[in-house]
Design a protein around this motif. Structure first.
Motif, PDB file in Angstrom:
ATOM      1  N   GLU A  71       0.828  -1.235  -0.075  1.00 19.52           N
ATOM      2  CA  GLU A  71       0.014   0.053   0.030  1.00 19.52           C
ATOM      3  C   GLU A  71       0.946   1.186   0.020  1.00 19.52           C
ATOM      4  O   GLU A  71       0.563   2.306  -0.741  1.00 19.52           O
ATOM      5  N   LYS A  95       0.786   4.098  -2.922  1.00 20.04           N
ATOM      6  CA  LYS A  95       0.621   5.512  -2.803  1.00 20.04           C
ATOM      7  C   LYS A  95       1.399   6.340  -3.553  1.00 20.04           C
ATOM      8  O   LYS A  95       1.410   7.490  -3.920  1.00 20.04           O
ATOM      9  N   ASN A 100       0.973   6.154  -7.118  1.00 22.57           N
ATOM     10  CA  ASN A 100      -0.031   7.151  -7.615  1.00 22.57           C
ATOM     11  C   ASN A 100       0.196   8.677  -7.423  1.00 22.57           C
ATOM     12  O   ASN A 100      -0.320   9.554  -8.327  1.00 22.57           O
TER      13      ASN A 100
END
Length: 425
Positions: A193, A197, A200
């Protein structure tokens, strides 16, 4: 090798038996010798039959559900006339003198899958509802069904796995500088995760998107980083989203721009597939047992140059779908084909003579890809590849260590132009 030895032993037994009968004492009964000859011939026939059955078992047959997940369905019209019309239209895009015969078996398989695809429509609707609920809960949606939306004309495609985020981030920046008008799809194949992040954050423009793809729908061995069996899956899904794609590994960088890209696209549109070949023979980097699944012989590939999968251009048409992607994916989804017993990716011995002998290293998905290309284009690699040492090669490699160092340097606002070659002319 054991098969050849056994055949030689059987032939030797037959020959010795015949000689013994011929020179044996005259008038003595030789019925027992005749029985030996008959039994030996029978054993030889049984052995040949076992060999034939063994080869038949090595056919590439996979569960139809995987083909449905990968979008191997007929046209929306679904009629045989429409399918034949599409096939003819796509064949006209290639030189007729070079085009291999249509894959009749593949056409039949795709026609059968159309019906299965319709049956799964209800299940897909339920799955969409589940995905929406996940989205509302703040979870990142994982793709499990084939894309059926509007296609773009061209897309650059890569993937990222755990620990590779720095390379993917720098590739996104590289594309934004060199080809600012092109789309980039980054397939997340299992990053954390935290890395997702970060990815992104750098890929937050309309022309860059991260797709979290769910490999758990496929056999467990597909996710093995050693075999790279997931690469054709990523490429096939991308071809559902764009009419043509440029697949690049996340460690590749571009030194060229639009002029070089247009030349690459023009050449690639002719063949449907275009990559860069190396001086290594396909037979040198392919485990001998893989050839059996394609009913071919390693000796046919001793002069075929190996095309690597660092950068390859693909066109979405029926020719590429049926003649390239379908057999390639069938092998990659069959563990005995993609990963034969005894295959390994290290310990290469390229000093063997002759040089085209098996080096002890297997190319896994790249080997299957090259067998398919060789059989499709009758071992003429000039039809689908360019020399990797060509001056027109617009790509170069950047290691993960280099990418991590450069990214950390930029974060500290102390990077220099010389740290990263893609900003230089």
């Amino acid at each position: 090798m054991r098969t050849k030895h056994l055949i030689l032993i059987l032939i030797g037994v037959i020959f010795a038996t015949i000689v013994f009968i011929a020179v044996g004492p005259a008038g003595e009964p030789n019925d027992s010798f005749k029985n030996i000859v008959v039994q030996t011939h029978q054993q030889l026939k049984e052995f040949q039959e076992n060999l034939r059955v063994g080869l038949e078992r090595k056919k590439l047959e996979i569960d139809a559900k995987y083909l449905v997940l990968l979008g191997f369905t007929a046209s929306k019209d679904g009629s045989p006339q429409q399918q034949q019309k599409e096939l003819q239209q796509n064949h006209q895009q290639l030189p007729q003198t070079d085009l291999p015969a249509p894959a009749t078996k593949a056409e039949l398989e795709l026609s059968d899958l159309r019906r299965q695809h319709a049956q799964e429509a209800g299940a897909n609707a339920q799955q969409t509802d589940d995905q929406e609920r996940e989205k509302e809960m703040g979870q990142h949606r994982r793709i499990t069904t084939p894309y059926n939306g509007t296609k773009s004309n061209f897309t650059i495609v890569t993937y990222v796995q755990e620990g590779q985020a720095p390379s993917a981030i720098l590739l996104a920046q590289n594309i934004a500088v060199k080809l600012p008008g092109e789309h980039l799809l980054i397939y997340d194949l299992g990053v954390s995760e935290e890395q997702l992040k970060a990815l992104n954050a750098y890929c937050n423009i309309s022309r860059c998107a991260v797709i979290t793809y769910d490999l758990s729908e496929f056999p467990s061995f597909v996710a093995d980083q050693r075999t790279h069996a997931y690469r054709p899956i990523v490429i096939k899904d991308a071809l559902l989203r764009a009419r043509s794609v440029l697949f690049v590994e996340n460690y590749m960088r571009m030194r060229g721009g639009y002029h070089e890209l247009q030349e690459l696209q023009s050449r690639g549109m002719v063949a449907g597939v275009l990559g860069w070949n190396t001086a290594t023979a396909v037979s040198s980097l392919t485990h001998p047992k893989m050839f059996d699944f394609f009913e071919s012989d390693a000796e046919d590939f001793i002069f075929l140059r190996m095309v690597d999968l660092d950068v390859v251009f693909f066109v979405d048409n029926l020719f590429v779908t049926e003649k390239i992607m379908l057999p390639w994916l069938k092998c990659c989804l069959t563990q005995e084909c993609i990963d034969p017993i005894g295959a390994q990716s290290n310990g290469c011995k390229f000093n063997k003579k002759p040089l085209y002998r098996y080096s002890g290293c297997h190319g896994y998905d790249a080997s299957a890809f090259n067998i398919v290309l060789g059989l499709t284009w009758r071992w003429d690699y000039s039809k689908y590849s360019l020399p990797s040492d060509d001056a027109k090669n617009m790509f170069y490699k950047e290691t993960l260590e280099q990418a991590t160092r450069i990214l950390e340097s930029r974060r500290r606002n102390s990077s220099e132009t010389s740290d990263h070659p893609f900003t230089e002319d």
